[in-house]
Design a protein around this motif. Structure first.
Motif, PDB file in Angstrom:
ATOM      1  N   UNK A   9      -3.032  -9.720 -11.344  1.00 23.38           N
ATOM      2  CA  UNK A   9      -3.214 -10.905 -10.503  1.00 23.38           C
ATOM      3  C   UNK A   9      -4.684 -11.098 -10.162  1.00 23.38           C
ATOM      4  N   UNK A  13      -6.749 -12.084 -13.231  1.00 24.31           N
ATOM      5  CA  UNK A  13      -6.509 -13.475 -13.630  1.00 24.31           C
ATOM      6  C   UNK A  13      -7.308 -14.425 -12.751  1.00 24.31           C
ATOM      7  N   UNK A  14      -7.291 -14.170 -11.469  1.00 23.88           N
ATOM      8  CA  UNK A  14      -8.010 -15.053 -10.534  1.00 23.88           C
ATOM      9  C   UNK A  14      -9.507 -15.013 -10.801  1.00 23.88           C
ATOM     10  N   UNK A  18      -6.174 -14.230  -1.680  1.00 21.55           N
ATOM     11  CA  UNK A  18      -5.447 -15.382  -2.217  1.00 21.55           C
ATOM     12  C   UNK A  18      -4.019 -14.970  -2.536  1.00 21.55           C
ATOM     13  N   UNK A  19      -3.889 -13.844  -3.233  1.00 20.10           N
ATOM     14  CA  UNK A  19      -2.540 -13.383  -3.584  1.00 20.10           C
ATOM     15  C   UNK A  19      -1.720 -13.145  -2.317  1.00 20.10           C
ATOM     16  N   UNK A  47      -8.230 -24.070 -10.973  1.00 26.71           N
ATOM     17  CA  UNK A  47      -8.080 -23.005 -11.968  1.00 26.71           C
ATOM     18  C   UNK A  47      -7.754 -21.675 -11.286  1.00 26.71           C
ATOM     19  N   UNK A  48      -8.464 -21.389 -10.212  1.00 26.05           N
ATOM     20  CA  UNK A  48      -8.239 -20.127  -9.498  1.00 26.05           C
ATOM     21  C   UNK A  48      -6.830 -20.056  -8.925  1.00 26.05           C
ATOM     22  N   UNK A  49      -6.445 -21.130  -8.248  1.00 27.65           N
ATOM     23  CA  UNK A  49      -5.131 -21.119  -7.607  1.00 27.65           C
ATOM     24  C   UNK A  49      -4.017 -21.036  -8.646  1.00 27.65           C
ATOM     25  N   UNK A  56      -4.250 -19.658 -11.530  1.00 29.63           N
ATOM     26  CA  UNK A  56      -4.253 -18.280 -12.037  1.00 29.63           C
ATOM     27  C   UNK A  56      -3.512 -17.356 -11.075  1.00 29.63           C
ATOM     28  N   UNK A  57      -3.545 -17.728  -9.803  1.00 32.36           N
ATOM     29  CA  UNK A  57      -2.861 -16.901  -8.806  1.00 32.36           C
ATOM     30  C   UNK A  57      -1.372 -17.227  -8.727  1.00 32.36           C
ATOM     31  N   UNK A 108     -10.420 -16.749 -13.953  1.00 34.87           N
ATOM     32  CA  UNK A 108     -10.338 -18.202 -13.785  1.00 34.87           C
ATOM     33  C   UNK A 108     -11.573 -18.720 -13.051  1.00 34.87           C
ATOM     34  N   UNK A 109     -12.138 -17.871 -12.219  1.00 37.33           N
ATOM     35  CA  UNK A 109     -13.333 -18.284 -11.474  1.00 37.33           C
ATOM     36  C   UNK A 109     -14.594 -18.085 -12.300  1.00 37.33           C
TER      37      UNK A 109
END
Lengths: 71, 291, 71, 71, 71, 71, 71
Positions: free
Chosen positions: E21, E24-25, E9-10, F24-26, F28-29, E28-29
């Motif tokens: 990073x 955090x992802x 994703x990053x 939320x995931x995106x 966070x990214x 959030x998941x």
């Protein structure tokens, strides 16, 4: 290819592929329509199986890594 | 046509009126050439098309006159000339074109015509016994001879080239051999439906090619959707698979020890080792590699 | 196979492949080292393009569907 | 791939794959060892039948794909 | 695989792949994050050309074409 | 691909794939989230068997060494 | 797929791909337009080199190995 894409929109939306339908789509896209080409396309579709043509494409995209050497 | 002098005879006026009627009453009209079509074949064509196509053979000048009286047909003028007939039908132009094409039959070249094609006569035996035919074939430029009681053509020869006038002797020799190098019939020059002009190029539909275009269009759409990660029913599965593969490729190629990639990583390390080992001499290998 | 893996560790870590390097690795792994074999290995690898050989290995194995033919 | 090669040296030498084992090998190779990677690898290998994974690989490597039908 | 997806994703979003990073992802998941694995991941990816590594078909373990004579 | 990766994190972590989860995931990214894309994604995935799609992917990669030059 | 076809008509006709353009085409085709999907598409295409994306084979997904026995 615009003409073919237009036909595919109708096909994909479950509509009949007609001259008027294709013309309307192309005009909405601001394309200057060549009537003879529209007619030729619609007439050709009598003998073309769109579903089959699409099927071929998904094959081409999907499988067949066969011959492809890894990078 | 300024050349028309005096009054047009009554019977000609009738022809013009008839043409105008056809133009008005039929979905598709057109101009076809029938140069070189024998009278017998023409009769057969008329008979076979009787219910589907009106065929009217009149002078160019009369067609022109009929055309001139209705502006929408003006563009047909440039397709006049030579031996043409006027056709009218309720088929659409594409169907009509197909019907017209079907009238074409293999035909011999006529004396003194310009050949549209190269004509090649293959060497080999003929069905003729020795006789005056031998002379006729030789006159036509063919290397004919007698062998084992038959007339044979001894070499493959091109007797006439495209664009050359066919000598009467050549035409005769070819007809004796029943060689029919051209296709004659109603040759479409133009068709018109609702004011739209269709030339033979527009009308000759290649079903394979059209089908191929649909395949190509779908492929392009799918490629675009997948490569831009646009998720729709058609691409959802592909994109999931692709995302997974990307992750797995990354894991394997970077040696990331995640569960899904571990077998591949081990396999990769092993096969790399084997690849190197295969390049080494025996004395550099340990027992398990020699086994 | 330990010997070749040892060479691959050095290669992968960007180190020169030397007899001492390989011996050190094998000893650290608790392997009884055969000096002649180490010599033979290092000498043989002098003429080997390891990067290429590895690449080929993945070739043979990984047939990269990625490259699936565009229609 | 150094970490993986190190694990395979241990495996190939019939030793248990441990964090200490891998660390020792990598250090002997002059590699600056990242403990987290060692841990992650050892943990990932815990439930893996290495012999089997390698077995499969050797199959895959074996050339002779000739027979593999392209779709 | 979550950790790898997080890294992707990053990457895909044009961001740097950092421990923070990824953490955090994953948080959030709703994933319980294992710091060591995050560290291991970031360290392993440090020198990797991700674009290339993604494209390069990974290794074919599976199919072992029946017909293929094992070497 | 961020959106798809985000969906796979949720799947991989055994969570349901929801709009909120992906957002939320995106976020966070550090990705600027396009709500329409999230909606489209979640809606399209409703009918997809993700496990199966992944399965297929492993297939696709694996097979067909066919043309691959043996090392 | 209608939405993608519509985008391709615009592209093929040398027009910019906009939400309005796509909507106009779909409406002309008699399709009930889902605004979110239009938005999602335009956003997905924003940073994409369309010419390239059209030509690049999307991915080898599924079947291929039919004949290849999975291990």
């Amino acid at each position: 290819m615009e003409y073919v894409y237009a036909a595919l929109i109708l096909h994909s939306a479950g509509k009949e592929i007609t001259e008027d339908g294709i013309k309307a789509i192309l005009e909405a896209a601001g394309v200057e329509v060549n009537e003879a080409r529209v007619k030729a396309l619609v007439s050709a579709l009598e003998d073309v199986n769109i579903e089959e043509a699409i099927e071929k494409a998904s094959f081409a995209v999907a499988p067949a890594p066969a011959a492809a050497p890894a990078a | 046509m300024a050349a028309v002098r005096g009054a047009v005879p009554q019977w000609k006026l009738k022809d013009v009126e008839e043409l105008k009627e056809l133009m008005k009453n039929y979905q598709t009209i057109g101009i076809v050439s029938f140069r070189g079509v024998p009278a017998g074949q023409m009769q057969k064509i008329r008979r076979e098309l009787r219910d589907k196509v009106k065929i009217k053979v009149v002078k160019n000048t009369l067609i022109e006159k009929a055309i001139e009286e209705a502006e929408e047909f003006e563009s047909l003028k440039e397709f006049l000339g030579d031996q043409v007939a006027f056709v009218a039908s309720d088929m659409n132009p594409f169907k009509l074109f197909k019907e017209l094409e079907k009238t074409k039959e293999p035909s011999p070249l006529k004396p003194n015509q310009v050949s549209p094609v190269d004509v090649v006569v293959e060497k080999g035996p003929t069905s003729f016994p020795p006789g005056p035919v031998l002379g006729d074939l030789q006159m036509g430029g063919l290397p004919a001879a007698i062998e084992k009681g038959k007339i044979v053509i001894k070499d493959t020869v091109t007797v006439v080239r495209a664009g050359e006038v066919v000598k009467p002797e050549v035409a005769k020799a070819l007809s004796l051999l029943e060689i029919k190098p051209v296709k004659l019939g109603l040759d479409t020059r133009v068709l018109m439906e609702k004011g739209i002009v269709f030339t033979p190029e527009d009308l000759a539909i290649d079903v394979e090619a059209v089908s191929g275009q649909f395949t190509e269009a779908y492929t392009k759409a799918l490629n675009l959707a997948v490569n831009s990660a646009y998720v729709i029913p058609e691409t959802a599965e592909i994109l999931i698979a692709k995302a997974f593969m990307n992750a797995k490729n990354l894991a394997v190629n970077a040696g990331l020890p995640v569960k899904e990639a571990i077998p591949e990583i081990l396999g990769k390390a092993y096969s790399e080792m084997m690849a190197i080992a295969s390049l080494l001499p025996e004395e550099a290998l340990d027992e398990d590699l020699l086994a």
